[in-house]
Scaffold this active site. Structure first.
Site, PDB file in Angstrom:
ATOM      1  N   LYS A 108       0.997  -1.345  -0.147  1.00 54.01           N
ATOM      2  CA  LYS A 108       0.454   0.238  -0.205  1.00 54.01           C
ATOM      3  C   LYS A 108       1.276   1.603  -0.193  1.00 54.01           C
ATOM      4  O   LYS A 108       2.225   1.304  -0.391  1.00 54.01           O
ATOM      5  CB  LYS A 108      -0.720  -0.085   1.371  1.00 54.01           C
ATOM      6  CG  LYS A 108      -1.887  -0.791   0.885  1.00 54.01           C
ATOM      7  CD  LYS A 108      -3.098  -0.876   2.565  1.00 54.01           C
ATOM      8  CE  LYS A 108      -3.603  -2.787   2.506  1.00 54.01           C
ATOM      9  NZ  LYS A 108      -5.196  -2.602   3.667  1.00 54.01           N
TER      10      LYS A 108
ATOM     11  N   TYR B 139     -11.984  -3.478  -3.131  1.00 56.30           N
ATOM     12  CA  TYR B 139     -12.829  -3.952  -1.498  1.00 56.30           C
ATOM     13  C   TYR B 139     -14.127  -3.304  -1.513  1.00 56.30           C
ATOM     14  O   TYR B 139     -15.285  -2.432  -1.054  1.00 56.30           O
ATOM     15  CB  TYR B 139     -12.092  -2.312  -0.828  1.00 56.30           C
ATOM     16  CG  TYR B 139     -10.115  -2.270  -0.561  1.00 56.30           C
ATOM     17  CD1 TYR B 139     -10.707  -3.497   0.497  1.00 56.30           C
ATOM     18  CD2 TYR B 139      -9.949  -1.761  -0.965  1.00 56.30           C
ATOM     19  CE1 TYR B 139      -9.385  -3.489   0.645  1.00 56.30           C
ATOM     20  CE2 TYR B 139      -8.408  -1.946  -0.761  1.00 56.30           C
ATOM     21  CZ  TYR B 139      -7.896  -2.984   0.106  1.00 56.30           C
ATOM     22  OH  TYR B 139      -6.663  -2.874   0.950  1.00 56.30           O
TER      23      TYR B 139
ATOM     24  N   ASN C  97      -1.789  -0.691   7.554  1.00 53.10           N
ATOM     25  CA  ASN C  97      -1.304  -1.218   7.756  1.00 53.10           C
ATOM     26  C   ASN C  97      -0.293  -2.654   6.848  1.00 53.10           C
ATOM     27  O   ASN C  97      -0.344  -3.141   6.262  1.00 53.10           O
ATOM     28  CB  ASN C  97      -2.560  -2.725   8.096  1.00 53.10           C
ATOM     29  CG  ASN C  97      -3.534  -2.436   6.707  1.00 53.10           C
ATOM     30  OD1 ASN C  97      -3.386  -1.884   5.750  1.00 53.10           O
ATOM     31  ND2 ASN C  97      -4.328  -3.502   7.187  1.00 53.10           N
TER      32      ASN C  97
ATOM     33  N   HIS D 265      -2.164  -5.714   1.502  1.00 53.79           N
ATOM     34  CA  HIS D 265      -2.337  -6.492   1.383  1.00 53.79           C
ATOM     35  C   HIS D 265      -2.483  -7.755   0.917  1.00 53.79           C
ATOM     36  O   HIS D 265      -1.064  -7.936   0.253  1.00 53.79           O
ATOM     37  CB  HIS D 265      -4.222  -5.791  -0.122  1.00 53.79           C
ATOM     38  CG  HIS D 265      -4.721  -6.887   0.025  1.00 53.79           C
ATOM     39  ND1 HIS D 265      -6.289  -6.796  -0.258  1.00 53.79           N
ATOM     40  CD2 HIS D 265      -4.400  -7.642  -1.388  1.00 53.79           C
ATOM     41  CE1 HIS D 265      -6.291  -7.674  -0.585  1.00 53.79           C
ATOM     42  NE2 HIS D 265      -6.498  -8.432  -1.595  1.00 53.79           N
TER      43      HIS D 265
ATOM     44  N   GLU E 216      -8.465 -12.019  -7.808  1.00 54.99           N
ATOM     45  CA  GLU E 216      -7.049 -10.297  -7.674  1.00 54.99           C
ATOM     46  C   GLU E 216      -5.807 -10.591  -8.906  1.00 54.99           C
ATOM     47  O   GLU E 216      -5.484  -9.341  -9.805  1.00 54.99           O
ATOM     48  CB  GLU E 216      -6.576 -10.061  -6.377  1.00 54.99           C
ATOM     49  CG  GLU E 216      -8.419 -10.362  -5.033  1.00 54.99           C
ATOM     50  CD  GLU E 216      -7.783  -9.879  -3.462  1.00 54.99           C
ATOM     51  OE1 GLU E 216      -6.343 -10.232  -3.434  1.00 54.99           O
ATOM     52  OE2 GLU E 216      -8.335  -9.850  -3.155  1.00 54.99           O
TER      53      GLU E 216
HETATM   54  P1  GDP Z   1      -7.669  -7.546   5.201  1.00 53.05           P
HETATM   55  O1  GDP Z   1      -7.230  -8.399   4.301  1.00 53.05           O
HETATM   56  O2  GDP Z   1      -6.734  -8.278   6.455  1.00 53.05           O
HETATM   57  O3  GDP Z   1      -6.563  -6.634   5.044  1.00 53.05           O
HETATM   58  O4  GDP Z   1      -9.088  -6.583   6.099  1.00 53.05           O
HETATM   59  P2  GDP Z   1     -10.416  -6.544   4.715  1.00 53.05           P
HETATM   60  O5  GDP Z   1     -10.529  -7.410   3.311  1.00 53.05           O
HETATM   61  O6  GDP Z   1     -11.178  -7.126   6.028  1.00 53.05           O
HETATM   62  O7  GDP Z   1     -10.510  -4.778   5.000  1.00 53.05           O
HETATM   63  C1  GDP Z   1      -9.720  -4.399   4.344  1.00 53.05           C
HETATM   64  C2  GDP Z   1      -9.282  -3.040   4.826  1.00 53.05           C
HETATM   65  O8  GDP Z   1      -9.939  -2.486   4.977  1.00 53.05           O
HETATM   66  C3  GDP Z   1      -7.901  -3.708   6.258  1.00 53.05           C
HETATM   67  O9  GDP Z   1      -6.892  -3.487   5.431  1.00 53.05           O
HETATM   68  C4  GDP Z   1      -8.049  -2.210   6.491  1.00 53.05           C
HETATM   69  O10 GDP Z   1      -6.871  -1.532   5.921  1.00 53.05           O
HETATM   70  C5  GDP Z   1      -9.200  -2.071   6.433  1.00 53.05           C
HETATM   71  N1  GDP Z   1      -9.908  -1.781   7.683  1.00 53.05           N
HETATM   72  C6  GDP Z   1     -11.007  -2.985   7.821  1.00 53.05           C
HETATM   73  N2  GDP Z   1     -12.012  -3.093   9.100  1.00 53.05           N
HETATM   74  C7  GDP Z   1     -11.459  -2.005   9.742  1.00 53.05           C
HETATM   75  C8  GDP Z   1     -11.877  -1.340  10.559  1.00 53.05           C
HETATM   76  O11 GDP Z   1     -12.931  -1.498  11.851  1.00 53.05           O
HETATM   77  N3  GDP Z   1     -11.330   0.592  10.495  1.00 53.05           N
HETATM   78  C9  GDP Z   1     -10.756   1.325   9.476  1.00 53.05           C
HETATM   79  N4  GDP Z   1     -10.352   2.311  10.219  1.00 53.05           N
HETATM   80  N5  GDP Z   1     -10.370   0.056   8.354  1.00 53.05           N
HETATM   81  C10 GDP Z   1     -10.927  -0.659   8.371  1.00 53.05           C
END
Ligand code: GDP
Length: 145
Positions: free
Chosen positions: A9, A49, A112, A115, A126
């Protein structure tokens, strides 16, 4: 052998961590089969997303993912989807563990760093989202076996 997609990212690029993070996968013995620095468009972010677009924090994700270049990496290896995901670490900050990329380097759930695809099916979609067929490479490593 499986292929999976990693996105480094904008915070990874801006913190000069590209080599460090790609190095982790190489040191694990995973094979880089595609590599590309690019700008993520709003359309690609919405698609990538899609499971997040209804969340209140989606505008923040969109703004973050489009604020600077990202690096797309296609990675191949035995059980690559699960292995890479485990190396990246979990989503929630409270579950970050040292030794994982997020546990060692990430600053917050919003920034973070990385991905990775969450299943074999998702990985196929993807990888194809970010790489054309001729941007993915099959190569042998005769010196390694
Ligand atoms: P990943 O697979 O661990 O990246 O998680 P997800 O696909 O569930 O979420 C995609 C991205 O959305 C994550 O990498 C975070 O940057 C963001 N995200 C997910 N959950 C939260 C949340 O509760 N709060 C915020 N601010 N960002 C979130």
């Amino acid at each position: 052998m499986q292929r999976t997609l990693v996105l480094l990212k904008p915070d990874t690029v801006q913190r000069f961590l590209i080599g460090t993070l790609i190095g982790r996968f190489e040191q694990k013995g995973l094979k880089i089969v595609g590599l590309k620095m690019m700008a993520m468009s709003k359309e690609t972010c919405d698609e990538h997303y899609a499971h997040m677009t209804s969340k209140p924090f989606y505008p923040a994700i969109l703004s973050f993912m489009t604020c600077g270049p990202i690096v797309a990496v296609a990675i191949e290896g035995h059980d690559a989807v699960a292995v890479v995901r485990k190396m990246c670490g979990l989503t929630a900050e409270s579950e970050w563990v040292s030794g994982t990329i997020r546990g060692d380097y990430a600053r917050s759930i919003d920034t973070n760093l990385i991905h990775s695809s969450d299943s074999e099916e998702t990985a196929k979609v993807e990888v194809a989202r970010f790489f054309k067929a001729n941007e993915l490479f099959d190569y042998t490593r005769p010196l390694i076996s």
